[in-house]
Design an enzyme around this catalytic site. Structure first.
Site, short mmCIF file in Angstrom:
data_model
loop_
_atom_site.label_atom_id
_atom_site.label_comp_id
_atom_site.label_asym_id
_atom_site.label_seq_id
_atom_site.Cartn_x
_atom_site.Cartn_y
_atom_site.Cartn_z
N ASP A 79 43.09 58.11 12.01
CA ASP A 79 42.64 58.67 11.23
C ASP A 79 42.19 57.76 10.23
OD1 ASP A 79 42.80 61.37 11.98
OD2 ASP A 79 44.51 61.19 11.12
N GLN A 136 33.72 58.52 6.82
CA GLN A 136 33.69 59.88 6.04
C GLN A 136 32.13 59.30 5.40
OE1 GLN A 136 37.90 59.84 4.49
NE2 GLN A 136 37.12 57.43 4.61
N ARG A 145 34.80 60.31 14.92
CA ARG A 145 34.82 61.16 13.76
C ARG A 145 34.29 61.31 12.61
NH1 ARG A 145 40.48 62.63 13.16
NH2 ARG A 145 40.95 63.86 15.19
#
Length: 307
Positions: free
Chosen positions: A133, A163, A184
């Protein structure tokens, strides 16, 4: 500043108030169950089984972050290794998510790297994918350095997160392309200053689509992690237009959020994963979920009043 981001900043600031935190911790454990699978691995695995019956896979995440001692970091590593072993005994896809501050990143990059090596060695044996993450902006460089070191050591069954609200993310993606990383794409959930992060939802959304499309154009295994119906619809439209196979990407959504959408996407043949957190250290995670949508704050308020 965008109204939605003003709301998020307000909630994240209030969440740091000791009185508010104490109130939620003492009266709000029940409400956390909307977003958290439970305190224990056994509870989380029951949630995973239920999701699999709906053709939705799980990303298991043992909650915890920003540890303050090596002993705590090693304790979390041992629990994550136990999680991976438990998944290895089950027939469904194995996928876990970790935060490097959970493994001592703030104490030492070498410590976090070493503990991640142990996790990835176990994951390799269990055929388990491990997502690292991304946390708040001061930790982005260190996180990327550890990820690169792991890839240089031959660990390919791990991925990274970018992000879209961080202004740097397009350059980060460009720099990562030679590694062909599994990425991601998320909007971002931390309180960030305007010097490093976009404060307008339109700009955040625009960079989200730019990152997701660039990743797919470069053949990267891409996780489209959002609940935004406009972004989901656009990525469905664009991938169909470009002839990108549904096997080349997946949608990821949070446990307890937009469950109907998760089922709909799965029924349409997309790979769908729900991010399933569990553990006792749920307050920071819950705070970020409350900050994402005003509806979540109303849900919390009702739950606290009702006890």
């Amino acid at each position: 500043m965008d109204l939605n981001l003003s709301y998020r900043s307000f909630v994240l600031a209030i969440a740091q108030n000791p009185s508010v935190k104490n109130l939620v911790l003492t009266r709000g454990k029940g409400l956390s169950r909307r977003f958290v699978a439970g305190d224990t691995l056994e509870e989380a695995l029951k949630v995973v089984e239920g999701l699999e019956h709906e053709r939705i896979h799980a990303i298991l995440d043992l909650l915890g972050e920003m540890v303050t001692s090596e002993e705590m970091a090693r304790g979390f590593q041992a629990e994550i290794v136990g999680l991976i072993r438990a998944l290895g005994a089950r027939p469904y896809p194995r996928y876990v998510s970790v935060k490097l501050t959970q493994l001592g990143l703030d104490l030492s990059e070498d410590l976090a790297f070493s503990l991640m090596q142990g996790i990835l060695q176990e994951a390799r044996q269990a055929d388990c994918f491990v997502r690292i993450d991304m946390e708040d902006s001061p930790r982005v460089d260190a996180t990327l350095r550890v990820y690169r070191r792991l890839r240089e050591e031959g660990y390919t069954h791990t991925g990274i997160v970018l992000q879209s609200y961080l202004k740097r993310s397009e350059k980060d993606l460009e720099a990562l392309l030679p590694l062909k990383p599994a990425v991601r794409i998320v909007k971002g959930a931390y309180k960030e200053p305007p010097e490093v992060a976009f404060q307008d939802k339109r700009l955040i959304d625009a960079q989200y689509l730019l990152l997701a499309k660039k990743a797919l154009e470069n053949g990267l295994p891409t996780a489209i992690a959002t609940h935004d119906p406009h972004l989901i619809a656009e990525m469905q439209r664009w991938t169909a237009e470009k002839g990108i196979s549904k096997e080349g990407f997946e949608f990821q959504l949070l446990y307890g959020v937009r469950r109907d959408e998760q089922r709909r996407l799965a029924a349409e043949g997309y790979t769908v994963r729900a991010y399933v957190p569990y553990g006792t250290d749920w307050y920071p995670y819950l705070s970020r979920r409350i900050a994402e949508r005003p509806e979540n704050l109303l849900f919390v308020a009702r739950s606290l009043v009702q006890g």
